[in-house]
Design a protein around this motif. Structure first.
Motif, PDB file in Angstrom:
ATOM      1  N   LEU A   9       0.466  -1.211  -0.037  1.00 47.23           N
ATOM      2  CA  LEU A   9      -0.163  -0.325   0.156  1.00 47.23           C
ATOM      3  C   LEU A   9       1.065   1.350  -0.007  1.00 47.23           C
ATOM      4  CD1 LEU A   9      -2.697  -0.649   2.304  1.00 47.23           C
ATOM      5  CD2 LEU A   9      -2.664  -0.708  -0.072  1.00 47.23           C
ATOM      6  N   ILE A  10       1.783   1.256   0.911  1.00 49.29           N
ATOM      7  CA  ILE A  10       2.806   2.221   1.465  1.00 49.29           C
ATOM      8  C   ILE A  10       3.623   2.446   0.116  1.00 49.29           C
ATOM      9  CG2 ILE A  10       4.722   3.794   2.276  1.00 49.29           C
ATOM     10  CD1 ILE A  10       3.638   2.043   4.240  1.00 49.29           C
ATOM     11  N   ALA A  11       4.225   1.469  -0.999  1.00 50.47           N
ATOM     12  CA  ALA A  11       4.798   1.606  -2.321  1.00 50.47           C
ATOM     13  C   ALA A  11       4.005   2.376  -3.390  1.00 50.47           C
ATOM     14  CB  ALA A  11       5.144   0.646  -2.255  1.00 50.47           C
ATOM     15  N   SER A  12       2.777   1.726  -2.950  1.00 50.14           N
ATOM     16  CA  SER A  12       1.661   2.268  -4.368  1.00 50.14           C
ATOM     17  C   SER A  12       1.473   3.585  -4.061  1.00 50.14           C
ATOM     18  CB  SER A  12       0.203   1.387  -4.707  1.00 50.14           C
ATOM     19  OG  SER A  12      -0.065   0.318  -3.686  1.00 50.14           O
ATOM     20  N   TYR A  13       1.341   4.221  -2.901  1.00 50.43           N
ATOM     21  CA  TYR A  13       0.696   5.077  -1.779  1.00 50.43           C
ATOM     22  C   TYR A  13       1.638   6.141  -3.481  1.00 50.43           C
ATOM     23  CZ  TYR A  13      -2.855   3.956   0.341  1.00 50.43           C
ATOM     24  OH  TYR A  13      -4.625   3.619   0.869  1.00 50.43           O
ATOM     25  N   LEU A  14       3.051   5.969  -2.788  1.00 53.31           N
ATOM     26  CA  LEU A  14       4.230   6.796  -2.769  1.00 53.31           C
ATOM     27  C   LEU A  14       4.892   6.711  -4.975  1.00 53.31           C
ATOM     28  CD1 LEU A  14       6.627   5.685  -0.538  1.00 53.31           C
ATOM     29  CD2 LEU A  14       5.733   7.334  -0.185  1.00 53.31           C
ATOM     30  N   ILE A  15       4.083   5.861  -4.834  1.00 54.48           N
ATOM     31  CA  ILE A  15       3.938   5.947  -6.608  1.00 54.48           C
ATOM     32  C   ILE A  15       3.202   7.116  -7.229  1.00 54.48           C
ATOM     33  CG2 ILE A  15       3.789   4.857  -8.691  1.00 54.48           C
ATOM     34  CD1 ILE A  15       4.798   2.051  -7.281  1.00 54.48           C
ATOM     35  N   VAL A  16       1.966   7.128  -6.753  1.00 53.59           N
ATOM     36  CA  VAL A  16       0.738   7.878  -7.145  1.00 53.59           C
ATOM     37  C   VAL A  16       1.688   8.934  -6.815  1.00 53.59           C
ATOM     38  CG1 VAL A  16      -1.497   8.534  -6.463  1.00 53.59           C
ATOM     39  CG2 VAL A  16      -0.962   6.000  -7.249  1.00 53.59           C
ATOM     40  N   ILE A  17       1.376   9.706  -5.586  1.00 50.27           N
ATOM     41  CA  ILE A  17       2.082  10.700  -5.361  1.00 50.27           C
ATOM     42  C   ILE A  17       3.280  11.579  -6.216  1.00 50.27           C
ATOM     43  CG2 ILE A  17       3.623  11.974  -3.283  1.00 50.27           C
ATOM     44  CD1 ILE A  17       2.262  10.034  -1.523  1.00 50.27           C
ATOM     45  N   PHE A  18       4.249  10.908  -6.255  1.00 50.11           N
ATOM     46  CA  PHE A  18       5.266  11.194  -6.809  1.00 50.11           C
ATOM     47  C   PHE A  18       4.488  11.375  -8.458  1.00 50.11           C
ATOM     48  CE2 PHE A  18       8.388   9.719  -3.458  1.00 50.11           C
ATOM     49  CZ  PHE A  18       9.058  11.287  -3.191  1.00 50.11           C
ATOM     50  N   LEU A  21       2.842  14.685  -8.329  1.00 46.27           N
ATOM     51  CA  LEU A  21       3.205  15.311  -7.758  1.00 46.27           C
ATOM     52  C   LEU A  21       4.314  15.992  -9.260  1.00 46.27           C
ATOM     53  CD1 LEU A  21       5.253  15.596  -3.999  1.00 46.27           C
ATOM     54  CD2 LEU A  21       3.316  17.376  -5.351  1.00 46.27           C
ATOM     55  N   ALA A  22       4.887  15.856  -9.700  1.00 45.40           N
ATOM     56  CA  ALA A  22       5.571  15.457 -11.007  1.00 45.40           C
ATOM     57  C   ALA A  22       4.855  15.905 -12.580  1.00 45.40           C
ATOM     58  CB  ALA A  22       6.251  13.849 -12.001  1.00 45.40           C
ATOM     59  N   LEU A  23       3.987  15.100 -12.629  1.00 45.36           N
ATOM     60  CA  LEU A  23       3.285  16.459 -13.362  1.00 45.36           C
ATOM     61  C   LEU A  23       2.399  17.224 -13.247  1.00 45.36           C
ATOM     62  CD1 LEU A  23       0.212  13.134 -14.894  1.00 45.36           C
ATOM     63  CD2 LEU A  23       2.040  14.598 -16.158  1.00 45.36           C
ATOM     64  N   ALA A  24       1.834  17.862 -11.848  1.00 46.54           N
ATOM     65  CA  ALA A  24       1.217  18.866 -11.566  1.00 46.54           C
ATOM     66  C   ALA A  24       2.603  19.869 -12.036  1.00 46.54           C
ATOM     67  CB  ALA A  24       1.118  18.846  -9.828  1.00 46.54           C
ATOM     68  N   GLY A  25       3.510  19.364 -11.273  1.00 49.65           N
ATOM     69  CA  GLY A  25       4.139  20.230 -10.773  1.00 49.65           C
ATOM     70  C   GLY A  25       5.098  20.648 -12.397  1.00 49.65           C
ATOM     71  N   SER A  26       5.540  19.773 -13.514  1.00 48.17           N
ATOM     72  CA  SER A  26       5.890  20.241 -14.559  1.00 48.17           C
ATOM     73  C   SER A  26       5.131  20.707 -15.306  1.00 48.17           C
ATOM     74  CB  SER A  26       6.641  18.904 -15.292  1.00 48.17           C
ATOM     75  OG  SER A  26       5.130  17.684 -16.003  1.00 48.17           O
ATOM     76  N   GLY A  27       3.597  20.491 -15.619  1.00 49.00           N
ATOM     77  CA  GLY A  27       2.362  21.736 -15.957  1.00 49.00           C
ATOM     78  C   GLY A  27       2.783  23.215 -15.423  1.00 49.00           C
ATOM     79  N   PHE A  28       2.953  22.768 -13.884  1.00 51.22           N
ATOM     80  CA  PHE A  28       3.114  24.297 -13.046  1.00 51.22           C
ATOM     81  C   PHE A  28       4.008  24.919 -14.097  1.00 51.22           C
ATOM     82  CE2 PHE A  28       3.706  26.707  -9.462  1.00 51.22           C
ATOM     83  CZ  PHE A  28       1.750  28.004  -9.065  1.00 51.22           C
ATOM     84  N   THR A  29       5.042  25.078 -13.114  1.00 50.32           N
ATOM     85  CA  THR A  29       5.985  25.582 -13.465  1.00 50.32           C
ATOM     86  C   THR A  29       6.282  25.915 -15.472  1.00 50.32           C
ATOM     87  OG1 THR A  29       7.633  23.502 -12.688  1.00 50.32           O
ATOM     88  CG2 THR A  29       8.916  24.713 -14.079  1.00 50.32           C
ATOM     89  N   TYR A  30       5.863  24.856 -16.314  1.00 52.19           N
ATOM     90  CA  TYR A  30       6.005  25.329 -18.062  1.00 52.19           C
ATOM     91  C   TYR A  30       4.619  26.702 -18.004  1.00 52.19           C
ATOM     92  CZ  TYR A  30       4.469  25.443 -22.693  1.00 52.19           C
ATOM     93  OH  TYR A  30       3.924  25.561 -23.584  1.00 52.19           O
ATOM     94  N   LEU A  31       3.561  26.966 -17.252  1.00 49.89           N
ATOM     95  CA  LEU A  31       3.230  27.838 -17.287  1.00 49.89           C
ATOM     96  C   LEU A  31       3.486  28.950 -16.384  1.00 49.89           C
ATOM     97  CD1 LEU A  31      -0.632  26.132 -16.374  1.00 49.89           C
ATOM     98  CD2 LEU A  31       0.619  27.635 -18.412  1.00 49.89           C
ATOM     99  N   VAL A  32       4.199  29.033 -15.575  1.00 51.57           N
ATOM    100  CA  VAL A  32       5.143  29.691 -14.694  1.00 51.57           C
ATOM    101  C   VAL A  32       6.039  30.365 -15.238  1.00 51.57           C
ATOM    102  CG1 VAL A  32       6.772  30.045 -12.831  1.00 51.57           C
ATOM    103  CG2 VAL A  32       4.646  29.402 -12.158  1.00 51.57           C
ATOM    104  N   ARG A  33       6.919  29.941 -16.756  1.00 47.77           N
ATOM    105  CA  ARG A  33       7.989  29.834 -17.168  1.00 47.77           C
ATOM    106  C   ARG A  33       7.156  30.615 -18.306  1.00 47.77           C
ATOM    107  NH1 ARG A  33      12.504  26.086 -18.747  1.00 47.77           N
ATOM    108  NH2 ARG A  33      13.735  27.265 -21.177  1.00 47.77           N
ATOM    109  N   ALA A  34       6.487  30.350 -19.421  1.00 51.50           N
ATOM    110  CA  ALA A  34       5.850  31.224 -19.752  1.00 51.50           C
ATOM    111  C   ALA A  34       5.610  32.645 -20.046  1.00 51.50           C
ATOM    112  CB  ALA A  34       5.011  31.080 -20.597  1.00 51.50           C
TER     113      ALA A  34
END
Ligand SMILES: Nc1ncnc2c1ncn2[C@@H]1O[C@H](COP(=O)(O)OP(=O)(O)O)[C@@H](O)[C@H]1O
Ligand SMILES: [Mg+2]
Length: 485
Positions: A9-18, A21-34
């Motif tokens: 359970l912990i492993a699958s939660y961690l995979i989902v969390i990362f 976060l990676a998806l949201a982070g890169s989308g957000f960074t892209y927008l912020v950068r532009a």
């Protein structure tokens, strides 16, 4: 490594969390950068306008090229930009950074009109230096050649400083991401524990039960699937414990009930061998008693076998349309000799009732058992009464009436009533249990199995049996059976 549910359970939660976060982070960074890049370009544009106007004023006031040069140098160092002048042929005539003198300004790659003034952006690559981003106010229609057009002012900054403007926000973003990771990991650990914890408890409790400790209880902490599992487990543990207890009681009862006749038989056998019994009359007596005791044991064993067969559904109930009055009369006839012997009479009150779908042979066992009990518990001179009815109004018994109304319509009831016996309230709920006898000292031919058999047969017919007893009127057993109609 991922052997336990918890670590899975912990492993699958961690995979989902990362992942998220990676998806949201890169989308957000892209927008912020532009957004930050655009912001920086607009800033440059905003700077270039007043500078251009100031330059024009200077030129009109007849400032010398030296003064203009000084002005541009001052502004450039104050604003941390590079200032460039281009003539109408886009050739660079002045550069506060000097390396670009004489070169041509490349065509702008982007332009935007802000409050009627058009700004143009482009990219410059000075030899041996970092590329630059420049912004220039597009010269209006006054380049008509009549007057030599004044030079245009371009602002340039290292391209790097524009494209990495968003990095200013990086520490904040990283902080937020780390906080999000920490919080989500904490939640994941808590979730994993709240699921895996109770499951571990169930496992441990099951192991305890397998070792014979049936007193298991798991605290129910929630109403979700995990909580439901705990509840079902507790119910099961209780049932298994109860069954285990029943089995032990049964064994104890059976061995106890078999011991008495066996002791008696053993005693007579002993007496015959050692010569205590000599005469033919004594032999005949002993043989009779041995026969009776053996018969008692046989009946006990037969009743037990019969009960367990009914319980496990091995005895088929052959239902046929049946007239209860005929059947009841036959039962009364069967116990008549025993009743006369005890100085009692048995009365059957006939009333028209609908037929029932039932196994006549089994039902006869039910009523003979009830009548046998009634006869055994009625004092001499008493009258045992049997009556059948199907109408609620015919019974004086309010509880029975209520019970009947609650049950589905189309029931037939049979009452077996005897005076002079009273079952105390603390016993009345238990008399249908196997081997349960109110008065244990009456060991005549009582096994305590009769009512258990009655209840099993009645239930196999989808019926119910109830009992009421009070000191004044006596004891009444009532059997409810669904009518055939
Ligand atoms: N009509 C009755 N009046 C008083 N007590 C009764 C009556 N019927 C049954 N009982 C009590 O219920 C117990 C269980 O009855 P039963 O299962 O038929 O066993 P048994 O008749 O072998 O004792 C009896 O031992 C007796 O104490
Ligand atoms: Mg009995």
């Amino acid at each position: 490594m991922f052997g336990s549910l918890r670590s899975k359970l912990i492993a699958s939660y961690l995979i989902v969390i990362f992942l998220s976060l990676a998806l949201a982070g890169s989308g957000f960074t892209y927008l912020v950068r532009a957004y930050q890049t655009q912001l920086r370009l607009n800033q440059l544009g905003d700077l270039s306008l007043p500078l251009t106007f100031q330059l024009r004023r200077f030129e009109r006031a007849g400032a010398s090229p030296l003064e203009i040069d000084q002005f541009l140098r001052d502004q450039a160092s104050q604003l941390h930009v590079r200032l460039i002048l281009v003539n109408s042929q886009h050739q660079i005539t002045h550069d506060t950074g000097t390396t670009l003198l004489g070169q041509y300004l490349p065509a702008p790659s982007d332009q935007r009109t802000r409050s009627a003034i058009t700004l143009e952006w482009g990219r410059l690559e000075p030899p041996g230096e970092q590329p630059l981003t420049f912004v220039i106010v597009e010269s209006g229609g006054d380049r008509d050649g009549a007057h030599p057009a004044p030079d245009d002012l371009a602002l340039a900054v290292p391209e790097q400083s524009v494209s990495s403007a968003w990095l200013q926000m990086a520490p904040g973003l990283t902080g937020a991401a780390i906080l999000a990771v920490i919080i989500s990991i904490a939640v994941a650990l808590w979730l994993a524990r709240s699921i895996a914890g109770p499951l571990g408890q169930v496992t441990r409790a099951s192991e305890q039960m397998a070792r014979g400790d049936f007193e298991q209880f798991i605290p129910v902490g929630s109403h979700d699937e995990v909580g439901q599992l705990a509840t079902s487990f507790n119910t099961m543990a209780r049932e298994v414990g109860r069954m285990h207890q029943t089995m032990r009681d049964l064994l104890a009862n059976v061995s106890h009930d078999l011991r008495t006749p066996l002791t008696s038989i053993e005693g007579f056998a002993q007496a015959m061998t050692d010569g205590t019994i000599k005469t033919p009359d004594e032999y005949a007596d002993a043989a009779r008693i041995i026969g009776e005791e053996a018969d008692r044991m046989r009946r006990l064993v037969e009743d037990l076998l019969y009960l367990s067969k009914i319980e496990s559904g091995q005895i088929p109930i052959q239902r046929k349309s049946l007239q209860l009055p005929d059947l009841l009369q036959a039962c009364v006839r069967q116990v008549q000799p025993q009743a006369s012997h005890a100085g009692l009479s048995v009365e059957f009150v006939a009333a028209p009732v609908p037929a029932v779908m039932a196994d006549g042979h089994r039902l006869q066992q039910v009523f003979v058992n009830l009548l046998d009990n009634a006869v055994k518990h009625t004092p001499s001179g008493g009258i045992v009464q049997v009556r059948a009815y199907s109408d609620v109004s015919q019974t004086s018994d309010l509880d029975a009436a209520r019970a009947r109304r609650k049950s589905a319509p189309g029931w037939v009831a049979v009452e077996v009533h005897n005076p002079g016996s009273h079952i105390p309230p603390e016993h009345i709920n238990r008399i249908f249990e196997r081997f349960y006898r109110v008065d244990r000292s009456r060991s005549d031919d009582s096994s305590g199995l009769g009512l258990a058999i009655v209840r099993e047969i009645v239930q196999a017919h989808d019926g119910r049996v109830t009992v009421k007893s009070d000191a004044a009127t006596g004891t009444t057993f009532t059997v409810y059976l669904p009518s055939a109609a």
